[in-house]
Design a protein around this motif. Structure first.
Motif, PDB file in Angstrom:
ATOM      1  N   VAL A   1       9.076  -1.161   4.375  1.00 57.93           N
ATOM      2  CA  VAL A   1       9.154   0.131   3.681  1.00 57.93           C
ATOM      3  C   VAL A   1       7.818   0.456   3.028  1.00 57.93           C
ATOM      4  CG1 VAL A   1      10.227   1.310   1.717  1.00 57.93           C
ATOM      5  CG2 VAL A   1      11.643   0.071   3.348  1.00 57.93           C
ATOM      6  N   MET A   2       7.200  -0.531   2.385  1.00 57.97           N
ATOM      7  CA  MET A   2       5.909  -0.286   1.732  1.00 57.97           C
ATOM      8  C   MET A   2       4.825   0.078   2.739  1.00 57.97           C
ATOM      9  SD  MET A   2       5.564  -3.001  -1.387  1.00 57.97           S
ATOM     10  CE  MET A   2       5.535  -4.400  -0.317  1.00 57.97           C
ATOM     11  N   ALA A   3       4.893  -0.491   3.934  1.00 57.07           N
ATOM     12  CA  ALA A   3       3.875  -0.213   4.942  1.00 57.07           C
ATOM     13  C   ALA A   3       3.879   1.253   5.350  1.00 57.07           C
ATOM     14  CB  ALA A   3       4.090  -1.095   6.168  1.00 57.07           C
ATOM     15  N   PHE A   4       5.045   1.901   5.291  1.00 52.29           N
ATOM     16  CA  PHE A   4       5.123   3.288   5.727  1.00 52.29           C
ATOM     17  C   PHE A   4       5.180   4.293   4.584  1.00 52.29           C
ATOM     18  CE2 PHE A   4       6.720   0.989   9.461  1.00 52.29           C
ATOM     19  CZ  PHE A   4       5.834   1.484  10.402  1.00 52.29           C
ATOM     20  N   THR A   5       5.317   3.828   3.348  1.00 55.78           N
ATOM     21  CA  THR A   5       5.426   4.774   2.232  1.00 55.78           C
ATOM     22  C   THR A   5       4.215   4.747   1.303  1.00 55.78           C
ATOM     23  OG1 THR A   5       6.676   3.163   0.935  1.00 55.78           O
ATOM     24  CG2 THR A   5       7.940   4.738   2.249  1.00 55.78           C
ATOM     25  N   LEU A   6       3.638   3.590   1.060  1.00 59.79           N
ATOM     26  CA  LEU A   6       2.506   3.502   0.145  1.00 59.79           C
ATOM     27  C   LEU A   6       1.201   3.839   0.862  1.00 59.79           C
ATOM     28  CD1 LEU A   6       3.259   0.241  -1.873  1.00 59.79           C
ATOM     29  CD2 LEU A   6       3.529   2.591  -2.620  1.00 59.79           C
ATOM     30  N   PRO A   7       0.280   4.467   0.136  1.00 62.66           N
ATOM     31  CA  PRO A   7      -1.021   4.738   0.761  1.00 62.66           C
ATOM     32  C   PRO A   7      -1.819   3.441   0.916  1.00 62.66           C
ATOM     33  CG  PRO A   7      -1.039   5.400  -1.536  1.00 62.66           C
ATOM     34  CD  PRO A   7       0.373   4.994  -1.213  1.00 62.66           C
ATOM     35  N   ARG A   8      -2.667   3.424   1.921  1.00 66.21           N
ATOM     36  CA  ARG A   8      -3.510   2.244   2.141  1.00 66.21           C
ATOM     37  C   ARG A   8      -4.441   2.066   0.956  1.00 66.21           C
ATOM     38  NH1 ARG A   8      -0.056   1.684   5.181  1.00 66.21           N
ATOM     39  NH2 ARG A   8      -0.129   1.569   7.434  1.00 66.21           N
ATOM     40  N   GLY A   9      -4.567   0.836   0.516  1.00 69.12           N
ATOM     41  CA  GLY A   9      -5.439   0.557  -0.616  1.00 69.12           C
ATOM     42  C   GLY A   9      -5.239  -0.855  -1.099  1.00 69.12           C
ATOM     43  N   ILE A  10      -5.914  -1.176  -2.171  1.00 71.53           N
ATOM     44  CA  ILE A  10      -5.905  -2.542  -2.688  1.00 71.53           C
ATOM     45  C   ILE A  10      -4.515  -2.925  -3.193  1.00 71.53           C
ATOM     46  CG2 ILE A  10      -6.655  -1.949  -5.013  1.00 71.53           C
ATOM     47  CD1 ILE A  10      -7.887  -4.961  -3.044  1.00 71.53           C
ATOM     48  N   LEU A  11      -3.769  -1.959  -3.750  1.00 70.21           N
ATOM     49  CA  LEU A  11      -2.417  -2.262  -4.247  1.00 70.21           C
ATOM     50  C   LEU A  11      -1.514  -2.716  -3.112  1.00 70.21           C
ATOM     51  CD1 LEU A  11      -0.241  -2.236  -6.460  1.00 70.21           C
ATOM     52  CD2 LEU A  11       0.197   0.136  -5.831  1.00 70.21           C
ATOM     53  N   LEU A  12      -1.554  -2.004  -1.997  1.00 73.76           N
ATOM     54  CA  LEU A  12      -0.716  -2.376  -0.853  1.00 73.76           C
ATOM     55  C   LEU A  12      -1.086  -3.752  -0.324  1.00 73.76           C
ATOM     56  CD1 LEU A  12       1.466  -1.463   1.174  1.00 73.76           C
ATOM     57  CD2 LEU A  12      -0.404  -0.612   2.598  1.00 73.76           C
ATOM     58  N   TYR A  13      -2.370  -4.036  -0.235  1.00 69.98           N
ATOM     59  CA  TYR A  13      -2.815  -5.327   0.284  1.00 69.98           C
ATOM     60  C   TYR A  13      -2.423  -6.468  -0.650  1.00 69.98           C
ATOM     61  CZ  TYR A  13      -5.535  -2.296   3.316  1.00 69.98           C
ATOM     62  OH  TYR A  13      -5.910  -1.343   4.200  1.00 69.98           O
ATOM     63  N   VAL A  14      -2.558  -6.257  -1.941  1.00 70.55           N
ATOM     64  CA  VAL A  14      -2.176  -7.290  -2.910  1.00 70.55           C
ATOM     65  C   VAL A  14      -0.667  -7.544  -2.844  1.00 70.55           C
ATOM     66  CG1 VAL A  14      -1.988  -7.796  -5.382  1.00 70.55           C
ATOM     67  CG2 VAL A  14      -4.132  -6.942  -4.447  1.00 70.55           C
ATOM     68  N   LEU A  15       0.119  -6.473  -2.729  1.00 67.69           N
ATOM     69  CA  LEU A  15       1.570  -6.644  -2.621  1.00 67.69           C
ATOM     70  C   LEU A  15       1.946  -7.404  -1.352  1.00 67.69           C
ATOM     71  CD1 LEU A  15       2.903  -3.199  -3.874  1.00 67.69           C
ATOM     72  CD2 LEU A  15       3.082  -5.406  -5.020  1.00 67.69           C
ATOM     73  N   PHE A  16       1.290  -7.087  -0.236  1.00 67.34           N
ATOM     74  CA  PHE A  16       1.560  -7.806   1.004  1.00 67.34           C
ATOM     75  C   PHE A  16       1.221  -9.288   0.872  1.00 67.34           C
ATOM     76  CE2 PHE A  16       1.448  -3.914   3.872  1.00 67.34           C
ATOM     77  CZ  PHE A  16       2.798  -3.992   4.122  1.00 67.34           C
ATOM     78  N   ILE A  17       0.101  -9.586   0.251  1.00 67.71           N
ATOM     79  CA  ILE A  17      -0.307 -10.990   0.087  1.00 67.71           C
ATOM     80  C   ILE A  17       0.690 -11.730  -0.799  1.00 67.71           C
ATOM     81  CG2 ILE A  17      -2.056 -12.490  -0.942  1.00 67.71           C
ATOM     82  CD1 ILE A  17      -4.142 -10.439   0.073  1.00 67.71           C
TER      83      ILE A  17
END
Length: 109
Positions: free
Chosen positions: A39-55
């Motif tokens: 869900v986050m991959a398709f709703t959140l904009p690309r950026g450091i927040l998304l990458y940190v959450l994925f990690i």
């Protein structure tokens, strides 16, 4: 002369419902984490927040895999820490190297 019959007995142990519930609980938690990542991959904009959450979510899933499926949750705590602490330092090293590399790249421009 007698012929001996080799009968092997099959012993059936009763199901351990507690272990089965633990496996399903772990599978459900991992499925929920994966769904949240999806869900986050398709709703959140690309950026450091998304990458940190994925990690962070990936490390959380790795913890469940190590603790339940690799049976490290039942092992002695120093063995567990001998795997987790180097992983934390490895993540820190990757972040530090990425930061240092970007700083050096920016100095050249």
């Amino acid at each position: 002369m007698e012929i001996q019959q080799n009968k092997s007995t099959l012993e059936v142990t009763p199901r351990n419902n507690e272990k089965i519930k633990k496996i399903w609980k772990t599978a459900l938690i991992m499925a929920l984490i994966t769904a949240a990542e999806f869900v986050m991959a398709f709703t959140l904009p690309r950026g450091i927040l998304l990458y940190v959450l994925f990690i962070l979510l990936t490390i959380w899933k790795a913890k469940y895999i190590m603790m339940d499926f690799m049976h490290l949750g039942d092992e002695v705590k120093p063995l567990f820490y001998s795997i987790i602490v180097p992983l934390i330092f490895l993540v820190w090293l990757l972040i530090a190297l990425a930061k240092e590399g970007s700083d050096i790249f920016m100095m050249r421009w």
